[in-house]
Structures are given as structure tokens and as C-alpha cells.
Design an enzyme around this catalytic site. Structure first.
Site, short mmCIF file in Angstrom:
data_model
loop_
_atom_site.label_atom_id
_atom_site.label_comp_id
_atom_site.label_asym_id
_atom_site.label_seq_id
_atom_site.Cartn_x
_atom_site.Cartn_y
_atom_site.Cartn_z
N ASN A 6 0.85 -1.44 0.21
CA ASN A 6 -0.05 -0.49 -0.12
C ASN A 6 0.82 1.44 -0.02
OD1 ASN A 6 -1.97 1.87 0.52
ND2 ASN A 6 -2.50 1.48 2.11
N LYS A 8 0.23 4.45 -0.27
CA LYS A 8 -0.55 5.43 0.06
C LYS A 8 -0.29 6.35 -0.87
CE LYS A 8 -0.13 3.59 4.51
NZ LYS A 8 -0.11 3.57 5.77
N HIS A 94 -9.31 0.76 4.20
CA HIS A 94 -8.52 1.15 5.51
C HIS A 94 -8.66 2.08 5.83
CE1 HIS A 94 -4.52 2.67 5.91
NE2 HIS A 94 -3.56 0.72 5.59
N GLU A 96 -7.06 4.55 7.65
CA GLU A 96 -7.18 6.27 6.34
C GLU A 96 -8.76 5.85 5.74
OE1 GLU A 96 -2.54 5.14 5.60
OE2 GLU A 96 -2.04 5.05 7.18
N GLU A 164 -5.31 -5.68 10.31
CA GLU A 164 -4.55 -4.09 10.73
C GLU A 164 -5.52 -3.39 11.88
OE1 GLU A 164 -2.46 -2.47 6.98
OE2 GLU A 164 -4.34 -1.47 7.07
N GLY A 170 2.21 2.44 10.63
CA GLY A 170 2.84 3.34 10.63
C GLY A 170 4.16 4.09 11.90
N SER A 212 3.25 -2.57 10.85
CA SER A 212 4.32 -1.57 10.89
C SER A 212 4.93 -3.22 10.34
CB SER A 212 4.55 -1.61 12.04
OG SER A 212 4.34 -0.55 13.05
#
Ligand code: PGA
Length: 255
Positions: A6, A8, A94, A96, A164, A170, A212
Site C-alpha cells: 500500500n 498510500k 483502510h 485511513e 490491521e 506506521g 508496522s
């Protein structure tokens, strides 16, 4: 084993994206038994898709899509648009995107449209935080049940679930959920699917882990976590680090 990249909102230029894709493609060729799905920003999908021939183990996917096919939806991309550039893989839900306002119901609509259109869906689920009482399990259960509410047993075969935990995304090396914790969640997610579909065969639905992931923790996450793959953000932006993860996946699959 599925390894999803991904990217992003990276990299900043098409030329950098082409370099990253061709390096990734080269190393992916060496990773036997691994399916790589690379999800660049939507603007780069089409030019990158043109860079290589169709393959059964290397795909370009989208990071998101809109549930409607056409209309007044500024800034969105649709299923027919993706299909027209031979893209059939999409990440949905996702954290985000959820953080920007996407609800479980929005996710459910997208998932069912994408599955009906023949896409492979990487459906992201995961709690924002963990509490000692274990209510995060209920959060994950609710996300799965809503997101898959319109997906039939047959349609489920087009879904890869990506667990996730948002608090682990991250954060860098050492912040991933440990392999034991991942394994517990894989079992829990499979139990939720079994409750929903009432068939033992759903226990083989691929469950991926993301948050991560790096070259140091990838192998243990796959081996001891017993996941069917990994969803990689930050470490998919370098051919070296993503390549090491692909090769670790190959080692786990072939040994
Ligand atoms: P990360 O991102 O690997 O940088 O933690 C994973 C993701 O957000 O999908």
C-alpha cells in the site's frame, strides 16, 4: 502467500513510481509461491499497469474506489474505470479512509459492489485501540459482520481480510502486534466468519496482517502468526525492504 503493498500518497512523481514498480516486479519474480499486489496512488495506476504483461502472481490494485459507477462524485474513481485499465484488485475500508469518514455501511456497499464486479477485495478491519476488557474484539466482529453483510458464501472467496490494528500502523520497527497476538486474532476472525456463514470451508479465507511490518518481523508474523499474507505500508516504498519481505514470504511458503 499474499503480500500487498500500500503505497498510500507516495511517491511524489510518476517517474519515481515507475522505478519503484520495476524494482518491485523484479524481486517479486524471485519470490516463488507469493502473490504480490501493488497498490499505487490512483493517478499512477494506468501508466504503471502498462509497464508489464498480465501475470498470475503480480497485480496492480487500487487503494480505494467509489461504490457508484458514474455520476457527480468529485474526486472518486469507479469500478468500470478500474476494469477499463485491467485492474481487478482493490483495498477497501483502510483505516485511513475510515478516519476520513468512511463508515462500516459505506465499506459494506463498496465490498459488495466490488465482489459482484469480479474484483478481489482486500478488506481492512482492525480496532483503533486496545482495552483490557477486550471490547476491541467486538469492534472487529462488528466491522466484519457489517462489511460482509451483502457478500454471499460464494462471493467470500474473492475477499482477503486484512487485520490491521490501527494503533500498530506506521509506528516503525518493534511496534507491530507480536506473532502470538496476530495468531489469536486470525483464529478469532475465522470464528466470526464461521458464525456468519455456518460453513467450515470459510475457515480457509485468507487473513492477512498489517501494521508496522518490516523485514525483521515478517517471517515470524507469517510462520507463528499463521497469516496468509501481509499488508505493507511504509516498507513497500523501498525495493530492498519490500523485496526482503517478499523473499521471507517465499521462504515460509516453500519450506
Ligand atoms: P505500515 O502501514 O506498514 O506503514 O504500518 C500499513 C497500512 O497502513 O496498511
Amino acid at each position: 502467500m499474499y503480500i500487498v503493498a500500500n503505497w498510500k500518497l507516495n511517491p511524489a512523481s510518476l517517474s519515481d513510481a515507475k522505478t519503484l514498480l520495476s524494482g518491485t516486479k523484479e524481486v517479486a519474480k524471485k519470490a516463488k509461491g507469493v502473490t504480490a499486489i501493488v497498490c499505487p496512488p490512483s493517478l499512477f495506476i494506468s501508466p504503471l499497469r502498462e509497464l508489464y504483461r498480465k501475470s498470475t502472481t503480480f497485480f496492480i490494485g487500487a487503494q480505494n474506489m467509489y461504490a457508484e459507477d458514474t455520476g457527480a462524485f468529485t474526486g472518486e474513481i469507479s469500478i468500470p474505470m478500474l476494469k477499463s485499465v485491467s485492474v481487478n484488485h482493490v483495498i477497501i475500508g483502510h483505516s485511513e479512509r475510515r478516519g476520513m469518514g468512511e463508515t462500516d455501511e459505506d465499506v459494506a456497499k463498496k465490498v459488495s459492489r466490488a465482489v459482484n464486479a469480479g474484483f478481489t477485495v482486500i478488506l481492512c478491519i482492525g480496532e483503533w485501540e486496545r482495552d483490557e476488557q477486550g471490547s476491541y474484539l467486538g469492534v472487529v466482529e462488528q466491522q466484519i459482520k457489517t462489511a460482509l453483510s451483502k457478500v454471499t458464501y460464494t462471493g467470500l472467496s474473492q475477499v482477503l481480510l486484512a487485520y490491521e490494528p490501527v494503533w500498530a500502523i506506521g509506528k516503525g520497527s518493534g511496534s507491530a502486534l507480536d506473532a502470538h497476538g496476530v495468531h489469536q486474532m486470525v483464529l478469532y476472525i475465522r470464528k466470526v466468519l464461521k458464525d456468519m456463514y455456518k460453513k467450515n470451508s470459510v475457515l480457509s479465507t485468507p487473513v492477512l496482517y498489517g501494521g508496522s511490518v518490516d523485514a525483521e518481523n515478517a517471517e515470524a508474523l507469517m510462520r507463528e502468526g499463521e497469516v496468509s499474507g501481509l499488508l505493507v505500508g511504509g516498507k513497500s516504498l523501498s525495493v530492498k525492504s519490500f523485496g526482503d519481505i517478499l523473499l521471507a514470504a517465499s521462504k515460509v511458503t516453500t519450506s
